[in-house]
Enzyme design. Structure first.
Site, PDB file in Angstrom:
ATOM      1  N   TYR A 135       0.811  -1.220   0.000  1.00  0.00           N
ATOM      2  CA  TYR A 135       0.000   0.000   0.000  1.00  0.00           C
ATOM      3  C   TYR A 135       0.850   1.278   0.000  1.00  0.00           C
ATOM      4  CZ  TYR A 135      -3.771  -3.112   1.658  1.00  0.00           C
ATOM      5  OH  TYR A 135      -4.676  -4.134   1.825  1.00  0.00           O
ATOM      6  N   LEU A 188     -17.428  -2.395   3.514  1.00  0.00           N
ATOM      7  CA  LEU A 188     -18.496  -1.519   3.022  1.00  0.00           C
ATOM      8  C   LEU A 188     -18.651  -1.687   1.518  1.00  0.00           C
ATOM      9  CD1 LEU A 188     -17.451   1.629   5.099  1.00  0.00           C
ATOM     10  CD2 LEU A 188     -19.128  -0.133   5.706  1.00  0.00           C
ATOM     11  N   ILE A 240     -12.326  -3.986   8.832  1.00  0.00           N
ATOM     12  CA  ILE A 240     -11.331  -2.912   8.693  1.00  0.00           C
ATOM     13  C   ILE A 240     -11.774  -1.870   7.658  1.00  0.00           C
ATOM     14  CG2 ILE A 240      -9.291  -4.103   9.579  1.00  0.00           C
ATOM     15  CD1 ILE A 240      -8.702  -5.057   6.728  1.00  0.00           C
ATOM     16  N   ARG A 272     -16.852  10.071   9.216  1.00  0.00           N
ATOM     17  CA  ARG A 272     -17.143   8.675   8.874  1.00  0.00           C
ATOM     18  C   ARG A 272     -16.216   7.718   9.621  1.00  0.00           C
ATOM     19  NH1 ARG A 272     -18.528  11.296   4.155  1.00  0.00           N
ATOM     20  NH2 ARG A 272     -16.553  11.042   3.027  1.00  0.00           N
TER      21      ARG A 272
HETATM   22  N1  LIG Z   1      -6.055  -8.290   1.920  1.00  0.00           N
HETATM   23  C1  LIG Z   1      -6.469  -7.723   0.806  1.00  0.00           C
HETATM   24  O1  LIG Z   1      -6.222  -8.220  -0.309  1.00  0.00           O
HETATM   25  C2  LIG Z   1      -7.289  -6.449   0.858  1.00  0.00           C
HETATM   26  C3  LIG Z   1      -8.020  -6.050  -0.276  1.00  0.00           C
HETATM   27  C4  LIG Z   1      -8.781  -4.876  -0.180  1.00  0.00           C
HETATM   28  C5  LIG Z   1      -8.781  -4.133   1.001  1.00  0.00           C
HETATM   29  N2  LIG Z   1      -8.028  -4.544   2.066  1.00  0.00           N
HETATM   30  C6  LIG Z   1      -8.011  -3.781   3.354  1.00  0.00           C
HETATM   31  O2  LIG Z   1      -9.359  -3.500   3.712  1.00  0.00           O
HETATM   32  C7  LIG Z   1      -9.528  -2.084   3.867  1.00  0.00           C
HETATM   33  C8  LIG Z   1     -10.958  -1.692   3.530  1.00  0.00           C
HETATM   34  O3  LIG Z   1     -11.303  -2.024   2.217  1.00  0.00           O
HETATM   35  P1  LIG Z   1     -11.529  -0.894   1.104  1.00  0.00           P
HETATM   36  O4  LIG Z   1     -10.826   0.303   1.503  1.00  0.00           O
HETATM   37  O5  LIG Z   1     -11.188  -1.464  -0.210  1.00  0.00           O
HETATM   38  O6  LIG Z   1     -13.105  -0.682   1.088  1.00  0.00           O
HETATM   39  P2  LIG Z   1     -14.207  -0.269   2.191  1.00  0.00           P
HETATM   40  O7  LIG Z   1     -13.600  -0.009   3.497  1.00  0.00           O
HETATM   41  O8  LIG Z   1     -15.287  -1.276   2.063  1.00  0.00           O
HETATM   42  O9  LIG Z   1     -14.782   1.092   1.559  1.00  0.00           O
HETATM   43  C9  LIG Z   1     -14.038   2.279   1.533  1.00  0.00           C
HETATM   44  C10 LIG Z   1     -14.919   3.332   0.835  1.00  0.00           C
HETATM   45  O10 LIG Z   1     -16.104   3.541   1.616  1.00  0.00           O
HETATM   46  C11 LIG Z   1     -16.283   4.923   1.921  1.00  0.00           C
HETATM   47  N3  LIG Z   1     -16.789   5.020   3.293  1.00  0.00           N
HETATM   48  C12 LIG Z   1     -16.115   4.787   4.436  1.00  0.00           C
HETATM   49  N4  LIG Z   1     -16.910   4.949   5.516  1.00  0.00           N
HETATM   50  C13 LIG Z   1     -18.135   5.276   5.031  1.00  0.00           C
HETATM   51  C14 LIG Z   1     -19.383   5.573   5.639  1.00  0.00           C
HETATM   52  N5  LIG Z   1     -19.519   5.524   6.965  1.00  0.00           N
HETATM   53  N6  LIG Z   1     -20.426   5.894   4.840  1.00  0.00           N
HETATM   54  C15 LIG Z   1     -20.274   5.918   3.497  1.00  0.00           C
HETATM   55  N7  LIG Z   1     -19.113   5.643   2.839  1.00  0.00           N
HETATM   56  C16 LIG Z   1     -18.061   5.323   3.607  1.00  0.00           C
HETATM   57  C17 LIG Z   1     -14.886   5.534   1.804  1.00  0.00           C
HETATM   58  O11 LIG Z   1     -15.000   6.884   1.389  1.00  0.00           O
HETATM   59  P3  LIG Z   1     -14.498   8.084   2.374  1.00  0.00           P
HETATM   60  O12 LIG Z   1     -13.028   7.966   2.545  1.00  0.00           O
HETATM   61  O13 LIG Z   1     -14.910   9.290   1.616  1.00  0.00           O
HETATM   62  O14 LIG Z   1     -15.231   7.903   3.678  1.00  0.00           O
HETATM   63  C18 LIG Z   1     -14.257   4.688   0.682  1.00  0.00           C
HETATM   64  O15 LIG Z   1     -14.613   5.183  -0.575  1.00  0.00           O
HETATM   65  C19 LIG Z   1      -8.470  -1.494   2.923  1.00  0.00           C
HETATM   66  O16 LIG Z   1      -8.191  -0.145   3.182  1.00  0.00           O
HETATM   67  C20 LIG Z   1      -7.300  -2.427   3.225  1.00  0.00           C
HETATM   68  O17 LIG Z   1      -6.669  -2.050   4.445  1.00  0.00           O
HETATM   69  C21 LIG Z   1      -7.301  -5.706   2.043  1.00  0.00           C
END
Ligand SMILES: NC(=O)c1ccc[n+]([C@@H]2O[C@H](COP(=O)([O-])OP(=O)(O)OC[C@H]3O[C@@H](n4cnc5c(N)ncnc54)[C@H](OP(=O)(O)O)[C@@H]3O)[C@@H](O)[C@H]2O)c1
Length: 277
Positions: free
Chosen positions: A49, A188, A227, A235
């Protein structure tokens, strides 16, 4: 300031809500510090990352003692041979400015590297005190069992995509049966749950948002830590404020029924395993 309960697995105590930090420049040190001040005690990063320096800086800026924070980082699929693995862990600790992490994961499986060699390297990092606990990400159940059999130290978690739009019942049951925590990434659905009519209707009854209902649904399955990532202070605070209400059994069923074909977000060609559906 809500503090998330901790989930136990093979000696580890994993805070049930953490902040995700993928997306270089998206989540910065100030967001990590904001999250820690808002009660988060779990941070998810990865060598891939590029956010490890921001995570370390955010931890130091927060004033929260190191011993209270559960930090996870990951070794990328191209560094799973023992020598590359050890160098990646060293680079992560340098970038974080830490002398150990709490959890170290294999980020994605890699079929051309002997799993026994990688599990040996993962166990060695634990025995050398570079990480307190170990686990894997993006392994299907067959790979998980092979990893458990080959690893000289216990795994504590499988990190996998998990949210209302993806049916992960088999993977959740497999984690429960093996005493592992499922760490839910994209909880999310990368923001797609925003405005979901069913989640919104359920949320109105509890004065909660779609995101809070989606995260509470994960929490009530008892073996799942989540996470969510956000770069917005309101948020960030909202996403950990999910421990003051309880979804009914009917709510839980209706949210589970939101799973759909095409619900998966992370499915890189040539790297993703055959998923358990
Ligand atoms: N192991 C793996 O292969 C892998 C793969 C993917 C992800 N991950 C980990 O998982 C974490 C989370 O996954 P992700 O970042 O892909 O997706 P996520 O957490 O499901 O979604 C993030 C998105 O949701 C929005 N958001 C956050 N809180 C919100 C709320 N309360 N209401 C409405 N929208 C909201 C954020 O926008 P704003 O910033 O504008 O709030 C952002 O656009 C990653 O950051 C990473 O650490 C791991």
């Amino acid at each position: 300031m809500p503090l998330a309960p901790k989930l136990a697995a093979h000696g580890a105590q994993i805070p049930a809500i953490g902040i995700g930090t993928s997306g270089l420049g998206y989540v910065r040190a100030e967001h990590v510090a904001t999250a820690l001040k808002a009660g988060y005690r779990h941070i998810d990063t990865a060598r891939k990352y590029g956010t490890e320096p921001a995570v370390g800086d955010g931890m130091r800026a927060s004033g929260v003692p190191r011993s209270e924070i559960f930090v996870c980082t990951k070794v990328s699929h191209e560094n799973l041979h023992a020598g590359d693995f050890a160098r990646s862990v060293d680079a992560s600790l340098k970038a974080l400015g830490l002398d150990y992490v709490d959890l170290l994961l294999v980020h994605w499986p890699e079929k051309n590297t002997p799993l026994a060699e990688t599990m040996g390297a993962l166990a060695k990092a634990k025995r050398d005190g570079l990480t307190r606990y170990i686990g894997v990400a993006n392994f299907n159940i067959a790979m998980l069992d092979e990893a458990i059999a080959l690893c000289p130290e216990p795994l504590v978690t499988l990190q996998a995509e998990c949210h209302p739009y993806l049916d992960q019942s088999k993977v959740i049951a497999a984690c429960r049966a093996r005493g592992l925590i499922l760490t839910a990434y994209c909880p999310l659905a990368r923001g797609r749950i925003q405005g979901d009519a069913v989640l919104a209707e359920i949320g109105r009854r509890y004065g909660k948002t779609c995101a809070q209902v989606a995260l509470r649904w994960l929490m009530q399955q008892s073996v799942i830590a989540a996470i969510p990532r956000s770069s917005n202070a309101a948020r960030i605070a909202e996403n950990i404020d999910v421990f003051d209400f309880e979804l009914s059994d009917d709510d839980m069923r209706r949210i589970k029924a939101l799973a759909r074909p095409g619900g998966r977000t992370a499915n890189p060609a040539g790297r993703a395993p055959v998923w358990d559906v």
